[in-house]
Motif scaffolding. Structure first.
Motif, PDB file in Angstrom:
ATOM      1  N   ILE A   1       3.326  30.731  20.480  1.00 51.54           N
ATOM      2  CA  ILE A   1       3.883  30.278  19.198  1.00 51.54           C
ATOM      3  C   ILE A   1       5.271  29.672  19.438  1.00 51.54           C
ATOM      4  CG2 ILE A   1       4.534  30.962  16.853  1.00 51.54           C
ATOM      5  CD1 ILE A   1       2.428  33.234  17.111  1.00 51.54           C
ATOM      6  N   VAL A   2       6.195  30.515  19.921  1.00 52.61           N
ATOM      7  CA  VAL A   2       7.506  29.953  20.254  1.00 52.61           C
ATOM      8  C   VAL A   2       7.611  29.614  21.742  1.00 52.61           C
ATOM      9  CG1 VAL A   2       8.625  31.179  18.358  1.00 52.61           C
ATOM     10  CG2 VAL A   2       8.596  32.213  20.639  1.00 52.61           C
ATOM     11  N   THR A   3       6.612  29.972  22.524  1.00 51.33           N
ATOM     12  CA  THR A   3       6.594  29.619  23.944  1.00 51.33           C
ATOM     13  C   THR A   3       6.833  28.111  24.112  1.00 51.33           C
ATOM     14  OG1 THR A   3       4.899  31.324  24.216  1.00 51.33           O
ATOM     15  CG2 THR A   3       5.189  29.752  26.034  1.00 51.33           C
ATOM     16  N   ALA A   4       7.663  27.743  25.087  1.00 50.45           N
ATOM     17  CA  ALA A   4       7.903  26.319  25.354  1.00 50.45           C
ATOM     18  C   ALA A   4       6.556  25.602  25.434  1.00 50.45           C
ATOM     19  CB  ALA A   4       8.682  26.159  26.657  1.00 50.45           C
ATOM     20  N   VAL A   5       6.390  24.557  24.660  1.00 50.77           N
ATOM     21  CA  VAL A   5       5.058  23.953  24.499  1.00 50.77           C
ATOM     22  C   VAL A   5       4.563  23.393  25.833  1.00 50.77           C
ATOM     23  CG1 VAL A   5       3.642  22.410  23.123  1.00 50.77           C
ATOM     24  CG2 VAL A   5       5.720  23.350  22.142  1.00 50.77           C
ATOM     25  N   GLN A   6       3.340  23.763  26.187  1.00 51.46           N
ATOM     26  CA  GLN A   6       2.755  23.325  27.447  1.00 51.46           C
ATOM     27  C   GLN A   6       2.163  21.918  27.329  1.00 51.46           C
ATOM     28  OE1 GLN A   6       2.177  26.189  25.730  1.00 51.46           O
ATOM     29  NE2 GLN A   6       1.717  27.911  27.069  1.00 51.46           N
ATOM     30  N   GLU A   7       1.623  21.447  28.455  1.00 53.87           N
ATOM     31  CA  GLU A   7       1.150  20.060  28.505  1.00 53.87           C
ATOM     32  C   GLU A   7      -0.244  19.866  27.910  1.00 53.87           C
ATOM     33  OE1 GLU A   7       2.852  17.450  29.455  1.00 53.87           O
ATOM     34  OE2 GLU A   7       4.632  18.558  30.094  1.00 53.87           O
TER      35      GLU A   7
ATOM     36  N   ASN B   1       4.381  10.619  19.851  1.00 49.05           N
ATOM     37  CA  ASN B   1       3.007  10.598  19.374  1.00 49.05           C
ATOM     38  C   ASN B   1       2.352   9.273  19.785  1.00 49.05           C
ATOM     39  OD1 ASN B   1       3.767   8.590  17.516  1.00 49.05           O
ATOM     40  ND2 ASN B   1       4.370  10.133  16.003  1.00 49.05           N
ATOM     41  N   LEU B   2       1.093   9.106  19.398  1.00 43.77           N
ATOM     42  CA  LEU B   2       0.368   7.913  19.847  1.00 43.77           C
ATOM     43  C   LEU B   2       0.738   6.666  19.050  1.00 43.77           C
ATOM     44  CD1 LEU B   2      -3.116   9.413  20.784  1.00 43.77           C
ATOM     45  CD2 LEU B   2      -1.273   8.692  22.300  1.00 43.77           C
ATOM     46  N   PHE B   3       1.583   6.794  18.056  1.00 45.54           N
ATOM     47  CA  PHE B   3       2.176   5.611  17.429  1.00 45.54           C
ATOM     48  C   PHE B   3       3.450   5.209  18.161  1.00 45.54           C
ATOM     49  CE2 PHE B   3       0.085   6.407  13.013  1.00 45.54           C
ATOM     50  CZ  PHE B   3      -1.067   5.767  13.453  1.00 45.54           C
ATOM     51  N   GLY B   4       3.774   5.924  19.233  1.00 46.13           N
ATOM     52  CA  GLY B   4       4.902   5.547  20.087  1.00 46.13           C
ATOM     53  C   GLY B   4       6.246   6.071  19.612  1.00 46.13           C
ATOM     54  N   PHE B   5       6.229   6.902  18.585  1.00 49.34           N
ATOM     55  CA  PHE B   5       7.490   7.422  18.045  1.00 49.34           C
ATOM     56  C   PHE B   5       7.740   8.847  18.518  1.00 49.34           C
ATOM     57  CE2 PHE B   5       7.264   3.754  15.471  1.00 49.34           C
ATOM     58  CZ  PHE B   5       8.534   3.540  14.955  1.00 49.34           C
ATOM     59  N   LYS B   6       9.017   9.163  18.710  1.00 43.98           N
ATOM     60  CA  LYS B   6       9.392  10.544  18.980  1.00 43.98           C
ATOM     61  C   LYS B   6       9.048  11.376  17.756  1.00 43.98           C
ATOM     62  CE  LYS B   6      13.111   9.781  22.295  1.00 43.98           C
ATOM     63  NZ  LYS B   6      14.541  10.025  22.603  1.00 43.98           N
ATOM     64  N   ASP B   7       8.547  12.551  18.023  1.00 42.10           N
ATOM     65  CA  ASP B   7       8.060  13.402  16.936  1.00 42.10           C
ATOM     66  C   ASP B   7       8.607  14.802  17.158  1.00 42.10           C
ATOM     67  OD1 ASP B   7       6.608  13.900  14.652  1.00 42.10           O
ATOM     68  OD2 ASP B   7       4.721  13.143  15.470  1.00 42.10           O
ATOM     69  N   GLY B   8       8.903  15.477  16.080  1.00 39.88           N
ATOM     70  CA  GLY B   8       9.324  16.869  16.217  1.00 39.88           C
ATOM     71  C   GLY B   8      10.789  17.043  16.586  1.00 39.88           C
ATOM     72  N   THR B   9      11.592  16.010  16.381  1.00 39.40           N
ATOM     73  CA  THR B   9      13.015  16.118  16.696  1.00 39.40           C
ATOM     74  C   THR B   9      13.657  17.309  15.988  1.00 39.40           C
ATOM     75  OG1 THR B   9      13.226  13.734  17.049  1.00 39.40           O
ATOM     76  CG2 THR B   9      15.246  14.933  16.477  1.00 39.40           C
ATOM     77  N   ALA B  10      13.256  17.521  14.743  1.00 34.96           N
ATOM     78  CA  ALA B  10      13.903  18.565  13.933  1.00 34.96           C
ATOM     79  C   ALA B  10      13.115  19.869  13.940  1.00 34.96           C
ATOM     80  CB  ALA B  10      14.078  18.062  12.498  1.00 34.96           C
ATOM     81  N   ASN B  11      12.276  20.071  14.962  1.00 35.10           N
ATOM     82  CA  ASN B  11      11.471  21.285  15.015  1.00 35.10           C
ATOM     83  C   ASN B  11      12.349  22.529  15.156  1.00 35.10           C
ATOM     84  OD1 ASN B  11       8.845  22.294  14.856  1.00 35.10           O
ATOM     85  ND2 ASN B  11       8.595  22.403  17.066  1.00 35.10           N
ATOM     86  N   ILE B  12      11.828  23.661  14.741  1.00 35.21           N
ATOM     87  CA  ILE B  12      12.520  24.938  14.964  1.00 35.21           C
ATOM     88  C   ILE B  12      12.430  25.277  16.454  1.00 35.21           C
ATOM     89  CG2 ILE B  12      12.501  27.399  14.404  1.00 35.21           C
ATOM     90  CD1 ILE B  12      11.115  26.646  11.751  1.00 35.21           C
ATOM     91  N   LEU B  13      13.529  25.686  17.027  1.00 33.65           N
ATOM     92  CA  LEU B  13      13.535  26.003  18.454  1.00 33.65           C
ATOM     93  C   LEU B  13      13.419  27.514  18.675  1.00 33.65           C
ATOM     94  CD1 LEU B  13      16.213  23.472  19.762  1.00 33.65           C
ATOM     95  CD2 LEU B  13      13.732  23.193  19.523  1.00 33.65           C
ATOM     96  N   ALA B  14      12.850  27.866  19.840  1.00 34.91           N
ATOM     97  CA  ALA B  14      12.505  29.259  20.116  1.00 34.91           C
ATOM     98  C   ALA B  14      13.720  30.184  20.134  1.00 34.91           C
ATOM     99  CB  ALA B  14      11.767  29.347  21.452  1.00 34.91           C
ATOM    100  N   ASP B  15      14.902  29.627  20.398  1.00 31.83           N
ATOM    101  CA  ASP B  15      16.077  30.491  20.479  1.00 31.83           C
ATOM    102  C   ASP B  15      16.815  30.592  19.137  1.00 31.83           C
ATOM    103  OD1 ASP B  15      17.115  27.981  20.343  1.00 31.83           O
ATOM    104  OD2 ASP B  15      18.203  28.064  22.239  1.00 31.83           O
ATOM    105  N   ASP B  16      16.234  30.010  18.107  1.00 33.16           N
ATOM    106  CA  ASP B  16      16.867  30.060  16.782  1.00 33.16           C
ATOM    107  C   ASP B  16      16.255  31.222  15.990  1.00 33.16           C
ATOM    108  OD1 ASP B  16      17.999  29.606  14.322  1.00 33.16           O
ATOM    109  OD2 ASP B  16      17.474  27.477  14.231  1.00 33.16           O
TER     110      ASP B  16
END
Lengths: 418, 418
Positions: A64-70, A236-251
């Motif tokens: 869930i908060v684990t650094a997202v894998q590939e 994402n596949l539209f070529g845009f950065k996504d999730g910039t404002a995501n909640i981070l695991a250390d927050d």
């Protein structure tokens, strides 16, 4: 069974679980349980890097908060007709046992792919032999239909259903395929090696034999979110950065507020857990690719190169919503415009091939964790006028309550049966 | 167009190629060609590791003996109705130009995803921005129908068709889906990052706009072969090591004998090239998983754990064929039992999800390179009584002549049009 317990905290797979592995193998299968110990079960190449191995047991489930894998292999399951409460408990015990082993880079059981009797089908299917743990996480969730469906209260847990766990409402533009939606149970498998991820779903499906059946599954690659500041914001596949404002695991404060079910929120058994929403979002790639850059950027509300808000500043700067198009994706989705509502996103890109017109079957497998499904519903409703909707289709959907982590020696969801 | 040539050896994409990228964008697209130079076109994160970047130009196309990467996106294309010889030449020029750039970690054109005019669709779709070259290789092949089909000699190349390039004969047990077979052209993309592989096929498809159309495609992960002694022998989805006896990239004598088309072998334009065979082999996973270990090993002729021949010794030891089951896979496939015939294997595992019965849609996307298609035909016929056939189905097939590598400033297949 052997009298020894092992590192997964149980004595091994249930008789039913072993029968699942050995289905068709007859009585010899039962002999497998006696081998015990880890010597034969190791995949033989456990990683020395701690970051490569995530704990299965703990306060929260990993993944869930684990650094997202590939890589992702997600699967939804339905319980089999005539299965009962004991079947469900045993299945969760078996899944927990096998998951605890696999996440440590071990085979699915002590005898594994080659350590059992030659006259029985192997416990482990073997394709991950020699591979590392690859940051594998296995996260288990319970769908609304597990608590009650047309057959009623199959498992005696109807009155323990979280009031908030119900099928998502219909959203504007939904084009859902029922065969690719919902499910009594779900398993989210993430790993940095796709073969390790596929191995996990395959073996957990085998173990479920006679008790639950794979309903649908989805592979993904190329995470579209990050949960660690150390991870670059992916595209994402539209070529845009996504999730910039995501909640981070250390927050921790944001996680407590937006992701983890609190003590007073709902049934006690779910405290420390979360709600998982999955949406299969097909992207009309060829159509998007013909849109001019300025329009693409207006739709997202971000610059394509750096990912900076069009209102100015750098990627990490908060957007000034009033300066973005009123129907841009960022403006509609941002927590500043939604009473501070946030969700933890964990999606993956997917490409399944192409259709008969030569168009890519591609999109985003959106996954989000939230303390209350209402968070997702509110945000998704806010997106009803999103300019992006012209280029996407929601084709699959599901929601599951994700129990807290299991304690060593117990299993995921144990609290539901107390 | 700009008067400068760039590192890809051409002045840029053709007007048609740019129109493909910009389809729907109107006249502004033409302005893209003038930007020139690499400054804007770099993905911004070129790897410093030489091993991560493979040359596009050279005596042979890369992606054949190149150390096998982790991911595959393979695509077959058909030329569009009414396309002519000039269209084909221009398409190959454009594909070579873009491929030379992408394999170096650059965007598809100098202006790329964000460097062009805001009022035009970007040249590059952008999802690989910030990613490294990831050992990307792009390998282009010509199918029998390119030279002649029901419409005749569309491109004036019928008389240059290699006599050996013909549709594969039917094999025992074939269950081929025509929609997932054949194609005028093929592109094999391999990379260590799936997003980089997908980006390449997507952009090459865009560039083909109006000239060729994607016919079918296949994603794969988990190579099932190795071409370098430094690579561990990988495992297929039946859990067995596969490709132990593959030809290795440093075995120049074996490559000359078995893989590269020689000077006197066929048309001059193909010397230094090879023939590529693709077979989509569905694996009946659930059935296999119920087979006892001893039988699994008898079927393969190898031990499941170490991959050693059942006739004794270690993985790398040659099997004593007479001591294996007469219909075991190794015995039937091994070059010692086939007059020394060998092929260079380059396959990948795939999992596409599951069918409505909950069974995995999984298998092996078999790829092999050989000097003469007869090598594959002989070996495949030898496998007609393979015990493994009970557990697999050949559902897709194709063959292509793979030209030698292009010289800097030229394009793949140029010799065909001399």
């Amino acid at each position: 069974m052997s009298g020894e317990s092992d590192a997964a905290g149980r004595r091994g797979l249930s008789r039913r679980g072993l029968l699942g592995l050995a289905a068709g193998g007859g009585a010899a299968a039962l002999a497998l349980a006696g081998a015990g110990g880890f010597a034969l079960g190791s995949r033989g190449a456990r990683s020395d890097e701690a970051a490569d191995v995530h704990p299965f047991f703990g306060a929260h489930q990993s993944g869930i908060v684990t650094a997202v894998q590939e890589h992702l292999h997600f699967a939804a399951f339905d319980m089999m007709p005539r299965s009962d409460r004991d079947d469900l408990i045993e299945l969760l015990q078996d899944w927990s046992y096998a998951s605890a082993r696999m996440t440590q880079g071990l085979e699915v059981s002590a005898t594994g792919a080659v350590g059992g009797p030659a006259e029985a089908p192997p416990d482990d299917t073997g394709e991950a032999l020699g591979l590392k743990a690859a940051a594998l996480t296995i996260t288990i969730g319970f769908g609304p239909t597990l608590f009650e469906n047309d057959d009623g209260d199959r498992y005696g847990i109807r009155d323990r259903r979280p009031a908030r766990l119900e099928r998502l409402p219909a959203f504007v533009g939904d084009d859902l395929d029922p065969a690719q939606s919902d499910g009594d149970l779900c398993i989210q498998v993430c790993a940095d090696d796709p073969q390790v991820a596929v191995h996990a779903i395959r073996n957990l499906s085998r173990i479920a034999f006679g008790r639950a059946k794979l309903r649908w599954s989805q592979l993904g690659f190329g995470r579209t979110s990050r949960t660690s500041a150390a991870q670059q914001t992916p595209r994402n596949l539209f070529g845009f950065k996504d999730g910039t404002a995501n909640i981070l695991a250390d927050d921790a404060a944001a996680l407590a507020e937006h992701v983890w079910v609190g003590e007073g929120d709902g049934p006690d058994w779910l405290a420390g857990g979360s709600y998982l929403v999955a949406r299969r979002i097909a992207m009309l790639i060829e159509t998007w690719d013909r849109v001019r850059l300025s329009e693409q950027q207006r739709i997202f509300g971000r610059d394509k190169g750096e990912g900076a808000p069009l209102s100015g500043g750098a990627e990490s700067d908060a957007p000034v919503l009033a300066r973005l198009d009123a129907h841009s994706h960022v403006r509609l989705a941002h927590h500043d415009g939604n009473n501070g509502i946030r969700i933890l996103r964990r999606g993956f890109n997917y490409v399944g091939g192409n259709n008969e017109l030569g168009r890519l079957d591609a999109g985003l497998f959106f996954l989000s964790y939230q303390r209350d499904p209402a968070q997702f519903v509110t945000l998704q409703r806010a997106l009803s006028t999103d300019l992006l909707n012209e280029y996407i289709r929601h084709v699959g959907s599901g929601i599951w309550a994700v129990p807290p982590g299991a304690q060593q020696g117990s299993f995921v969801g144990a609290g539901l049966f107390d």
